[in-house]
Design a protein around this motif. Structure first.
Motif, mmCIF file in Angstrom:
data_model
loop_
_atom_site.group_PDB
_atom_site.id
_atom_site.type_symbol
_atom_site.label_atom_id
_atom_site.label_comp_id
_atom_site.label_asym_id
_atom_site.label_seq_id
_atom_site.Cartn_x
_atom_site.Cartn_y
_atom_site.Cartn_z
ATOM 1 N N ALA A 1 0.837 -1.214 0.000
ATOM 2 C CA ALA A 1 0.000 0.000 0.000
ATOM 3 C C ALA A 1 0.869 1.260 0.000
ATOM 4 O O ALA A 1 0.593 2.216 -0.735
ATOM 5 N N ALA A 2 1.927 1.261 0.803
ATOM 6 C CA ALA A 2 2.812 2.424 0.860
ATOM 7 C C ALA A 2 3.516 2.640 -0.480
ATOM 8 O O ALA A 2 3.588 3.778 -0.980
ATOM 9 N N ALA A 3 4.020 1.563 -1.074
ATOM 10 C CA ALA A 3 4.714 1.688 -2.359
ATOM 11 C C ALA A 3 3.789 2.247 -3.426
ATOM 12 O O ALA A 3 4.169 3.149 -4.190
ATOM 13 N N MET A 4 2.567 1.744 -3.484
ATOM 14 C CA MET A 4 1.631 2.204 -4.513
ATOM 15 C C MET A 4 1.155 3.632 -4.247
ATOM 16 O O MET A 4 0.974 4.409 -5.183
ATOM 17 N N THR A 5 1.001 3.983 -2.988
ATOM 18 C CA THR A 5 0.583 5.348 -2.650
ATOM 19 C C THR A 5 1.668 6.346 -3.023
ATOM 20 O O THR A 5 1.403 7.362 -3.679
ATOM 21 N N VAL A 6 2.899 6.059 -2.618
ATOM 22 C CA VAL A 6 4.008 6.956 -2.949
ATOM 23 C C VAL A 6 4.196 7.013 -4.470
ATOM 24 O O VAL A 6 4.435 8.086 -5.028
ATOM 25 N N ALA A 7 4.055 5.866 -5.140
ATOM 26 C CA ALA A 7 4.187 5.839 -6.599
ATOM 27 C C ALA A 7 3.124 6.728 -7.252
ATOM 28 O O ALA A 7 3.404 7.418 -8.235
ATOM 29 N N SER A 8 1.922 6.728 -6.704
ATOM 30 C CA SER A 8 0.855 7.585 -7.240
ATOM 31 C C SER A 8 1.245 9.051 -7.157
ATOM 32 O O SER A 8 1.102 9.801 -8.134
ATOM 33 N N PHE A 9 1.721 9.443 -5.993
ATOM 34 C CA PHE A 9 2.091 10.843 -5.811
ATOM 35 C C PHE A 9 3.328 11.211 -6.623
ATOM 36 O O PHE A 9 3.421 12.321 -7.146
ATOM 37 N N THR A 10 4.252 10.273 -6.739
ATOM 38 C CA THR A 10 5.441 10.526 -7.552
ATOM 39 C C THR A 10 5.026 10.790 -8.992
ATOM 40 O O THR A 10 5.521 11.724 -9.631
#
Length: 190
Positions: A45-54
């Motif tokens: 979840a953290a990886a995908m969330t940060v990837a979204s914002f990136t």
């Protein structure tokens, strides 16, 4: 990117359904999983969330953006996400009543070596990794792809070690033999 987000919500609904199924069946004890279910959930979840914002925050001309138009990358990424979801559903269907979201092995459980288990030992994890890598591609930048590839792989490595130890202890030589003929996550590679 909105189709990738929609696909993520479909996947999340599926995963919630699996947890509900475990509860209804009286399975899904986390006693033997060493916290890996929670760790995987949080890290993915953290990886995908940060990837979204990136993907949103990087300037359009950033050298970290994939070359060319974004749409082809997004199409390939979403296609990989749906392929990953299909692989996960297939693996769960083939394992049937023996599939759990935690590390639990029934003493009478057979070693399954057909369907996706013919090619890899952990096809449901391979499916999740296809989903996360697809999300990274759909984000159209190198940082997102690295986040959604490396962090989930790291999260699953601990789980796989623990699960395989449990499978060998419970299923014995038949699982050891199966391990010798199949790869962990990537057919013919690893």
């Amino acid at each position: 990117m909105t189709i990738a987000v929609f696909t993520t919500w479909v996947w999340l609904a599926f995963e919630i359904g699996l947890r509900v199924r475990d509860r209804v069946r009286g399975t899904g004890s986390t006693a033997g999983d060493g916290g890996t279910r929670l760790i995987i959930m949080l890290l993915v979840a953290a990886a995908m969330t940060v990837a979204s914002f990136t993907g949103i925050l990087l300037p359009a001309d950033s050298p970290l953006r994939f070359p060319g138009p974004a749409v082809p990358w997004q199409v390939v990424g979403v296609a990989l996400m749906w392929l990953g979801l299909a692989v996960r559903v297939w693996a769960i269907t083939v394992l049937g009543k023996h599939f759990r979201t935690t590390v639990e092995v029934d003493a009478d459980q057979p070693v399954i070596s057909h369907g996706p288990y013919h090619w890899v030992r952990h096809p449901s994890y391979s499916g999740v990794l296809l989903i996360t890598v697809g999300f990274g591609l759909a984000s159209t930048n190198v940082l997102s792809l690295l986040l959604t590839t490396l962090i989930p792989v790291y999260a699953f490595l601990r789980r796989i070690r623990l699960e395989e130890k449990t499978l060998v202890e419970t299923l014995g030589a038949s699982y050891e033999t199966y391990r010798l003929t199949t790869k962990r996550l990537v057919p013919g590679v690893w």
